[in-house]
Scaffold this motif. Structure first.
Motif, PDB file in Angstrom:
ATOM      1  N   GLU A   1      48.178  46.727  43.098  1.00 17.10           N
ATOM      2  CA  GLU A   1      47.485  47.587  43.097  1.00 17.10           C
ATOM      3  C   GLU A   1      47.076  47.215  41.197  1.00 17.10           C
TER       4      GLU A   1
ATOM      5  N   TYR B   1      44.933  44.076  41.840  1.00 18.89           N
ATOM      6  CA  TYR B   1      43.588  44.706  41.852  1.00 18.89           C
ATOM      7  C   TYR B   1      42.938  45.457  40.901  1.00 18.89           C
TER       8      TYR B   1
ATOM      9  N   ASP C   1      36.653  41.454  41.481  1.00 19.72           N
ATOM     10  CA  ASP C   1      36.290  42.135  43.291  1.00 19.72           C
ATOM     11  C   ASP C   1      35.473  41.713  43.342  1.00 19.72           C
TER      12      ASP C   1
ATOM     13  N   PRO D   1      45.188  43.095  50.825  1.00 14.07           N
ATOM     14  CA  PRO D   1      43.879  44.456  50.508  1.00 14.07           C
ATOM     15  C   PRO D   1      44.211  45.063  52.290  1.00 14.07           C
TER      16      PRO D   1
ATOM     17  N   PHE E   1      43.894  38.685  47.882  1.00 12.54           N
ATOM     18  CA  PHE E   1      42.787  39.028  46.506  1.00 12.54           C
ATOM     19  C   PHE E   1      42.423  37.592  46.395  1.00 12.54           C
TER      20      PHE E   1
END
Length: 658
Positions: A59, A62, A71, A143, A224
């Protein structure tokens, strides 16, 4: 050509790496297994204790990406999730191609570039150990395992066989997102392809693979974008450290190689090679073309990029990589005035010792020798290889690679031992001082060339019950009779060394596997058929193999058991004018047309070094359908090498017509 002097060079061309430079495949497989077991230990870490930390780290990454507006994963993942065909294809790409590309590269380096394999393998191992350490200390949830953030797990949705998250690999570490080893492996492949100067299309193909992999790891929600970015420093650091800690594979020169290093004097440089004649009537070949070809084949020619490093009086030198090749010196170009100018230039270059502070080879492109022809003078120090090895390295630059430069005739151990014992007795009873030929004793040389149809020389040998080697020996003896008079000091006999190759099957192109058997040539006045018959009788010692085996045993064992200074004294004593007055060699060569830098090869004239105090060296090399002669001679014996070559031709013609 005789069986004892024939040698297998097909394996030498097929396996051009440094002898002993490739590690054992078994050890490499064990190392791979150990690396996999290390990964298995990481996967055995309790998930319960890592899950929350992995979720928090995921998290945080992100949120950082969103803050930096990087993103891109949600948009890519949403589109792919609604494309069943592309989703399955992407899952398979994610599961297979990064492993396949890395294994293919390691296998290719192991087989074709053993000199680079160790460093690349070490970088790969450190890259993976660094990644495993990061997985254990800094777990990150991918993710796809966080659907509440809007990601779709395309692996489970597509039920792709064998992919991460599928039942087949359900025990894989689920929190191994940073760094992305998929990106790390593909980037590492790209670095190593660049370092070995792989073909451009291969590097472009890998670049495409890197971009596709980057898209796939994001679109499948396995990583990511920052996971992929994190792979870069892991690759850079691993490659850098591997390059620094992987010690260069040093090869200590063996006794037979040290032999030729020890006997070299300012008056007797020990470099061999040839004059390669190219048909350039259609397309010219210049220095730049030759440099391009050598650069392309350089990974397979270890001694072209290594130099000798001396380690003191009592230790033999070793071969070490030479970082910078001085292309301006190693490959030169000059203009000569006709054939006479070419021969004079060859004699001049041959008289100069090759410096040993750089890789001991040189090529000079000669223009102007003949209309529509270009000559390439190729020299390599005898410490690198014997005559056949040097020829094989030259052939390695050509197209197509030759498939035969002779044949191997291995002996059984008992036969070999018996031949050695018998040969030692023969050698002990044959050690006498030869009669001397006139010589000037300087480094000055005269060089001559000639070629004849190989079939014609073979026919001469068959008609007189002799071999091609016998015909060459007879031609040299007859030429001495015609060119050197008794008033000038011509003896009745001339003792010459006839090199015989003892190269084992599958050996590399480097290293000396040469011995020599002495033959006393009759050089007095007589009919050439009678001379040939007498030489054929005396040269039986070449065919029996006992003296050759014994001489090789002495040469090899002396280099093994003697301290370096004592071995050097032994070499200088045994390979000098005290025991021989010349060298006569008959070498096998390619049996089909070849091309160098796109130009057809028309002839190769050998260049053979003189033994210290010996004024004569002549060699014949079979090239396609021609037998090419190269003569190196001390001007004290004769100042006219062309006249000597004319005499060689006259002798063979007399034998043909008799």
């Amino acid at each position: 050509m005789g069986t004892q002097e024939a040698v297998t060079a097909r394996e030498a061309v097929a396996t051009p790496g440094v002898a002993g430079g490739r590690p054992r495949a078994r050890n490499e497989l064990l190392l791979g297994l150990a690396l996999f077991l290390t990964y298995s230990l990481v996967t055995m870490l309790p998930e319960q204790g890592r899950q929350q930390a992995a979720r928090d780290h995921g998290e945080s990454l992100y949120r950082l990406e969103r803050a930096l507006r990087l993103d891109v994963e949600p948009a890519l993942n949403t589109w792919l999730a609604h494309q069943p065909f592309w989703r399955v294809l992407a899952n398979y790409e994610y599961a297979i191609t990064y492993i396949a590309s890395a294994l293919a590269l390691l296998t290719w380096l192991f087989i074709r570039h053993p000199e680079r394999y160790r460093t690349a393998r070490n970088a790969f191992v450190m890259l993976n150990l660094g990644g495993l350490a990061c997985f254990a200390l800094f777990p990150v949830m991918p993710p796809r395992l966080m659907p509440d953030l809007g990601f779709v797990d395309t692996v489970t949705e597509g039920r792709t066989w064998g992919s991460w998250g599928s039942p087949m690999v359900e025990h894989a570490d689920r929190f191994a997102a940073v760094p992305s080893l998929h990106m790390a492996w593909t980037l590492w492949v790209g670095v190593e392809l660049a370092r070995v100067n792989a073909r451009r299309w291969v590097q472009w193909l890998n670049t495409a693979h890197i971009l596709v992999t980057l898209y796939v790891i994001l679109a499948t929600a396995n990583h990511f974008l920052l996971d992929a970015v994190a792979a870069v420093p892991f690759v850079v650091v691993s490659v850098y450290i591997a390059q620094r800690i992987t010690r260069p594979r040093t090869a200590r020169i063996q006794g037979p190689d040290a032999f030729f290093l020890a006997v070299e004097t300012p008056a007797a440089p020990q470099q061999a090679g040839g004059v390669i004649m190219l048909d350039t009537a259609r397309d010219d070949v210049g220095r730049d073309d030759l440099v391009r070809v050598i650069r392309e084949r350089l990974p397979g020619l270890p001694r072209f990029r290594q130099r000798l490093v001396r380690r003191g009086r009592w230790r033999r030198p070793v071969w070490r990589d030479h970082d910078e090749i001085d292309w301006e010196w190693h490959v030169a170009e000059r203009h000569v005035d006709g054939i006479a100018g070419l021969r004079a230039a060859v004699a001049e270059i041959q008289s100069e010792r090759l410096p040993l502070d750089r890789p001991p080879w040189r090529m000079v492109v000669m223009k102007g020798a003949e209309p529509g022809r270009t000559a390439v003078v190729y020299l390599m120090h005898h410490v690198v290889a014997d005559g056949v090895g040097i020829v094989a390295q030259a052939m390695y630059l050509m197209e197509p690679p030759p498939h035969n430069l002779g044949a191997a005739f291995p002996r059984r151990p008992l036969q070999k031992a018996l031949a050695t014992v018998v040969g030692l007795g023969q050698l002990a009873g044959a050690v006498t001082r030869p009669e001397r030929l006139p010589a000037g004793g300087t480094a000055d040389r005269r060089y001559g060339t000639m070629h004849l149809p190989l079939a014609e020389v073979r026919d001469v040998g068959v008609r007189h019950g002799a071999r091609v080697t016998d015909v060459v020996l007879c031609a040299a003896a007859g030429a001495l009779n015609r060119v050197v008079s008794e008033d000038d000091g011509r003896p009745d006999t001339c003792r010459v060394a006839v090199p015989l190759m003892m190269r084992p099957p599958g050996s590399a192109m480097v290293g000396n596997h040469t011995t020599a058997v002495m033959v006393d040539l009759p050089v007095g006045k007589m009919a050439e058929p009678d001379r040939l018959a007498l030489i054929a009788e005396r040269s039986r010692v070449l065919r029996s193999g006992t003296r050759a085996q014994a001489a090789w045993f002495v040469m090899w064992q002396a280099g093994r058991v003697m301290p370096a200074p004592l071995h050097a004294r032994f070499a200088r004593m045994s390979y000098s004018g005290r025991f021989l007055q010349g060298t006569v060699s008959s070498l096998p060569g390619p049996d089909r047309p070849l091309r160098l830098a796109g130009a057809p090869l028309t002839a190769v004239y050998p260049i053979v070094p003189l033994a210290p105090g010996a004024p004569l060296a002549i060699a014949a090399l079979g090239v396609d359908r021609e037998l090419c002669f190269g003569l190196s001679v001390d001007p004290g014996l004769t100042g006219d090498a062309d006249a000597f070559m004319d005499a060689v031709r006259d002798v063979i013609e007399e034998l043909r017509d008799s």
